[in-house]
Enzyme design. Structure first.
Site, short mmCIF file in Angstrom:
data_model
loop_
_atom_site.label_atom_id
_atom_site.label_comp_id
_atom_site.label_asym_id
_atom_site.label_seq_id
_atom_site.Cartn_x
_atom_site.Cartn_y
_atom_site.Cartn_z
N TYR A 35 6.52 -3.38 10.07
CA TYR A 35 5.87 -3.81 8.83
C TYR A 35 5.51 -2.61 7.97
O TYR A 35 5.57 -1.47 8.43
CB TYR A 35 4.64 -4.67 9.13
CG TYR A 35 3.44 -3.88 9.61
CD1 TYR A 35 3.40 -3.34 10.88
CD2 TYR A 35 2.36 -3.64 8.76
CE1 TYR A 35 2.30 -2.59 11.31
CE2 TYR A 35 1.26 -2.89 9.19
CZ TYR A 35 1.25 -2.37 10.46
OH TYR A 35 0.17 -1.62 10.88
N ARG A 54 9.99 4.93 5.35
CA ARG A 54 9.41 4.74 6.69
C ARG A 54 9.84 3.40 7.28
O ARG A 54 10.08 3.29 8.48
CB ARG A 54 7.89 4.87 6.63
CG ARG A 54 7.25 4.85 8.01
CD ARG A 54 5.77 5.13 7.97
NE ARG A 54 5.04 4.12 7.22
CZ ARG A 54 3.77 4.24 6.82
NH1 ARG A 54 3.09 5.34 7.11
NH2 ARG A 54 3.18 3.28 6.14
N ARG A 103 13.20 -17.78 23.69
CA ARG A 103 12.45 -16.63 24.22
C ARG A 103 13.20 -15.93 25.35
O ARG A 103 13.47 -16.54 26.39
CB ARG A 103 11.06 -17.08 24.69
CG ARG A 103 10.19 -15.91 25.09
CD ARG A 103 8.80 -16.33 25.56
NE ARG A 103 8.02 -15.14 25.89
CZ ARG A 103 8.11 -14.48 27.04
NH1 ARG A 103 8.92 -14.90 27.99
NH2 ARG A 103 7.37 -13.40 27.24
N HIS A 105 13.53 -11.57 26.65
CA HIS A 105 13.25 -10.18 26.26
C HIS A 105 14.47 -9.51 25.64
O HIS A 105 14.35 -8.70 24.73
CB HIS A 105 12.79 -9.36 27.47
CG HIS A 105 11.39 -9.67 27.91
ND1 HIS A 105 11.00 -10.91 28.33
CD2 HIS A 105 10.29 -8.88 27.99
CE1 HIS A 105 9.72 -10.89 28.65
NE2 HIS A 105 9.26 -9.67 28.46
N LYS A 149 6.11 1.89 12.89
CA LYS A 149 5.07 0.98 12.38
C LYS A 149 5.40 -0.42 12.88
O LYS A 149 5.97 -1.26 12.17
CB LYS A 149 4.99 1.05 10.84
CG LYS A 149 3.62 0.61 10.32
CD LYS A 149 3.40 1.10 8.92
CE LYS A 149 2.24 0.43 8.23
NZ LYS A 149 0.92 0.64 8.81
N GLU A 181 -5.61 9.73 15.71
CA GLU A 181 -5.77 9.18 14.35
C GLU A 181 -6.84 8.10 14.43
O GLU A 181 -7.63 8.11 15.37
CB GLU A 181 -4.43 8.65 13.81
CG GLU A 181 -3.77 7.63 14.71
CD GLU A 181 -2.42 7.15 14.17
OE1 GLU A 181 -2.21 7.15 12.96
OE2 GLU A 181 -1.59 6.73 15.00
N LEU A 205 1.04 7.59 13.60
CA LEU A 205 1.80 7.10 12.44
C LEU A 205 1.81 8.19 11.37
O LEU A 205 0.76 8.78 11.08
CB LEU A 205 1.17 5.83 11.87
CG LEU A 205 2.06 5.23 10.78
CD1 LEU A 205 3.25 4.48 11.38
CD2 LEU A 205 1.29 4.31 9.86
C1 LIG Z 1 -2.40 3.59 12.88
C2 LIG Z 1 -2.29 3.98 11.44
N1 LIG Z 1 -2.36 5.28 11.11
C3 LIG Z 1 -2.28 5.68 9.83
C4 LIG Z 1 -2.13 4.77 8.79
C5 LIG Z 1 -2.05 5.25 7.36
O1 LIG Z 1 -0.75 5.10 6.87
P1 LIG Z 1 -0.46 5.02 5.30
O2 LIG Z 1 -1.09 6.24 4.70
O3 LIG Z 1 1.01 5.03 5.23
O4 LIG Z 1 -1.07 3.75 4.82
C6 LIG Z 1 -2.04 3.41 9.09
C7 LIG Z 1 -1.86 2.45 7.99
O5 LIG Z 1 -1.93 1.29 8.13
C8 LIG Z 1 -2.11 3.00 10.44
O6 LIG Z 1 -2.02 1.71 10.76
#
Ligand SMILES: Cc1ncc(COP(=O)(O)O)c(C=O)c1O
Length: 295
Positions: A35, A54, A103, A105, A149, A181, A205
């Site tokens: 997403y 991304r 369903r 895997h 993501k 993070e 991320l």
């Molecule tokens: C785990 C995580 N880290 C960092 C971010 C920040 O990403 P962005 O700056 O692309 O929104 C997000 C955004 O949803 C996130 O879910």
């Protein structure tokens, strides 16, 4: 928060009430999908290229074919704003799953990915941006490939929920004391005029706003150091902040019930917030600086 009526799908635009999903759907059953959340200011996308790039990287990483090529994706995403007549601040949520199938895997033989994207109005979180937010620390129990993501967000959901139960905005995640993070944003520490953040390895991320924060630091002659910091460094920090497409550059003024640097947003965080507003083309009426309290 108003949800706009028209949704983008793999088969074009549909009305919200006309979109139904089968219960054997790989996103629902396995979180087998990806997403993006894209910011919109005054009817225009911010960092659209970074998000689309991304999205395709995430798709490739999970061997998923995006229903349209990139050029069409840009076209449809722009059309999504047009058909909904979006003029204000909003966010677009876009997800793509490996599709509907019995369903199992193992991937379906001929996957037909399901895609939907919708727009919701979203004002800037101005009072938080002005006064800063409280956070807690939580163990990072996620997998090793957080650069994807993916829809598998249970550890993030649980960490954020714990934060809410402590009246906090966000959870700062750490692996054995090393800050990675936050549950839905990137984390930064400022010490002696330098900005520290976890390197963009596979276990975080690679935030689109993070990329911009790096650029702002370079423009402002602030050292941007991709070195992880420790939970124990937090209370010695001059400033802490986080970033994401919905939270922007957000000052953190308290961690685990203790205030950071006197509990007010720091100078470098303020400079980066200002750089963000300029980069996003935010007008004076929308600025958190227009009352001139932080200049
Ligand atoms: C785990 C995580 N880290 C960092 C971010 C920040 O990403 P962005 O700056 O692309 O929104 C997000 C955004 O949803 C996130 O879910």
């Amino acid at each position: 928060m108003t949800m706009h009526q028209h949704l983008l799908t793999q088969n074009g635009f549909v009305r919200q009430d006309d979109l139904t999903y089968p219960f054997e759907e790989r996103g629902l059953q396995f979180g087998d999908g990806i997403y993006e959340v894209i910011r919109v200011y005054e009817g225009t996308y911010y960092l659209i290229n970074e998000h689309v790039e991304r999205l395709y990287r995430s798709a490739e990483a999970i061997k998923l074919t995006v229903p349209y090529e990139k050029k069409k994706m840009y076209h449809y995403l722009n059309e999504l704003l047009q058909v909904n007549d979006v003029k204000g601040d909003a966010k677009v949520y876009l997800q793509i799953t490996r599709g509907s199938a019995a369903r199992d895997h193992v991937f379906p033989e001929k996957p037909e990915p399901n895609l939907y994207a919708y727009v919701k109005d979203l004002p800037r979180p101005k009072s938080f941006l002005e006064s800063g937010v409280s956070t807690i620390t939580q163990p990072d129990v996620r997998w090793d490939w957080c650069y994807i993501k993916s829809l598998n967000l249970l550890p993030n959901v649980l960490a954020k929920q714990t934060a809410r139960e402590h009246d906090c905005f966000e959870a700062i995640l750490h692996k054995e004391g090393e800050v990675t993070e936050c549950s839905s944003s990137n984390a930064y520490l400022v010490k002696d005029g330098k900005v520290y953040t976890h390197p963009a390895k596979k276990n975080i991320l690679h935030g689109c706003v993070r990329m911009r924060v790096e650029q702002f630091c370079r423009q402002l002659n602030i050292d941007f150091i991709e070195e992880p910091f420790q939970v124990e460094d937090i209370h010695e920090a001059d400033e802490i902040f986080l970033s994401s497409s919905t939270a922007e550059v957000m000052p953190i003024v308290s961690v685990d019930g203790k205030s950071i640097a006197g509990g007010t947003p720091g100078v470098i965080t303020r400079k980066l917030q200002q750089a963000y507003e300029e980069d996003a083309g935010l007008t004076a009426g929308s600025s958190i600086f227009s009352s001139n309290t932080h200049a």
